[in-house]
Design an enzyme around this catalytic site. Sequence first.
Site, PDB file in Angstrom:
ATOM      1  N   HIS A 266     113.027  85.950  79.836  1.00 26.46           N
ATOM      2  CA  HIS A 266     113.404  84.883  78.911  1.00 26.46           C
ATOM      3  C   HIS A 266     113.097  83.506  79.489  1.00 26.46           C
ATOM      4  O   HIS A 266     112.701  82.590  78.763  1.00 26.46           O
ATOM      5  CB  HIS A 266     114.878  84.997  78.539  1.00 26.46           C
ATOM      6  CG  HIS A 266     115.160  86.125  77.605  1.00 26.46           C
ATOM      7  ND1 HIS A 266     116.434  86.488  77.229  1.00 26.46           N
ATOM      8  CD2 HIS A 266     114.320  86.994  76.967  1.00 26.46           C
ATOM      9  CE1 HIS A 266     116.369  87.526  76.402  1.00 26.46           C
ATOM     10  NE2 HIS A 266     115.100  87.846  76.237  1.00 26.46           N
ATOM     11  N   HIS A 401     104.915  92.687  72.376  1.00 24.60           N
ATOM     12  CA  HIS A 401     104.679  91.886  73.577  1.00 24.60           C
ATOM     13  C   HIS A 401     103.278  92.095  74.133  1.00 24.60           C
ATOM     14  O   HIS A 401     102.610  91.129  74.544  1.00 24.60           O
ATOM     15  CB  HIS A 401     105.717  92.209  74.652  1.00 24.60           C
ATOM     16  CG  HIS A 401     107.069  91.670  74.374  1.00 24.60           C
ATOM     17  ND1 HIS A 401     107.396  90.343  74.528  1.00 24.60           N
ATOM     18  CD2 HIS A 401     108.205  92.285  73.940  1.00 24.60           C
ATOM     19  CE1 HIS A 401     108.664  90.152  74.210  1.00 24.60           C
ATOM     20  NE2 HIS A 401     109.178  91.314  73.857  1.00 24.60           N
TER      21      HIS A 401
END
Length: 427
Positions: A266, A401
Amino acid sequence: MNAAPMPTPAVAWPDQPTHRAWLDDHCRALLAFGERCAAPGGGAFWLDARGRPEPDRGIHTWITARTVHVYSLGALLGVPGSAPIADAAMTGLTGPLRDAEHGGWFPSVGPGGRPADGKACYDHAFVVLAASTALAAGRPGASALLAEALDVYDRRFWDARAGLPVDLWDTAFEQLDGYRGINAAMHSTEALLAAADVLAEVGDDAETAATCRRRALGILERVAGWARENDWRVPEHFDDSWQPQLEHNADRPDDPFKPYGATIGHGLEWARLLLHGEAAATAAGEAAPPGALDAARSLFERAVADGWEVDGHPGFVYTTDWSGTPVVRDRMHWVAAEATATAAALHQRTGEPAYAERYAAWWDHIRLLLIDEEHGSWHHQLDPANVPTDTVWPGKADLYHAVGATLVPRLPLAPALSVAVRQAAWR
């Protein structure tokens, strides 16, 4: 005798046409791996390690929305077979996953057709992203889906007073949970930036586009502030007054969506989103988040220092505590994907070779340890010794992703991926 240092390539990998060709080939291989994901009644199945659908898991809104996004990008790329998969997945968002009674989208629907309880901002952010990308790709029904998704997001999840999204409701949108989370805010930022660009380019709605962009930029500024105050480790969990709850989920440190501590991936994603936000603001003639580049650099450096090869093995650990000590040492595929994308974005923004060198090193790691040459796609989880495991992420749920990692290095920082591919804005 010490070995001579490896020479730096004359052209950095993100700028090499041959490397970009490899990324394009790999993107198409990923899309081929996932081509069995479409559920007969609409939606997208979770895939196992060999790309086989797992109907017993039901269909999930986040996987279905990511599938719409990925295969709409495939359609924009001209990859045959992508459009039907995007459309089949989107049927899940307009059909079984959609709550016709209370509005919004269920988290999932089980194999027997029973929807799971609650409504989550994380899921709804991905519906906004999916509809935005589908609209850019000209998929039928995408415009109506995006309008509905933005309306639900605005009425149910956007807290105008805080300038941030709330996180969890009950199914009927009657009871709001006190938890607030950075993961939902992060994917809201991505989705709002994408919606802004698509609405400006395709949807002919400049006012809504400006609102989406303004909200995303506001989130970025708040998160950068929290990270700055916390030695560039992003607080993940908050109470309903947006006070950090740093010990949240200490008893469940490897939670797939809300782990304890600082999440390395993150920190990397927020760094990249700051650069996308800065570029989007500049393109629109608006003020970017103050100090966006410096914040992106600091988030990146903190994540790399805390996460990369810190236990003597290649790879990024999943989480650390607030002093930077690893907590969950397993390597999640999405963290490496975000690392390459962020390094490429920083190299594009600054031209500095150090970012390109890290980018190349991390793609080496991905190619040698994460890409599954036998069965396709990427191993979603490795243990600390880089052996595939599945304690957190069984199978290979989706492609979001990994596909993003093949596109970000080849496109400008703005507009959003879907619009950039639509415009053929290849770097």
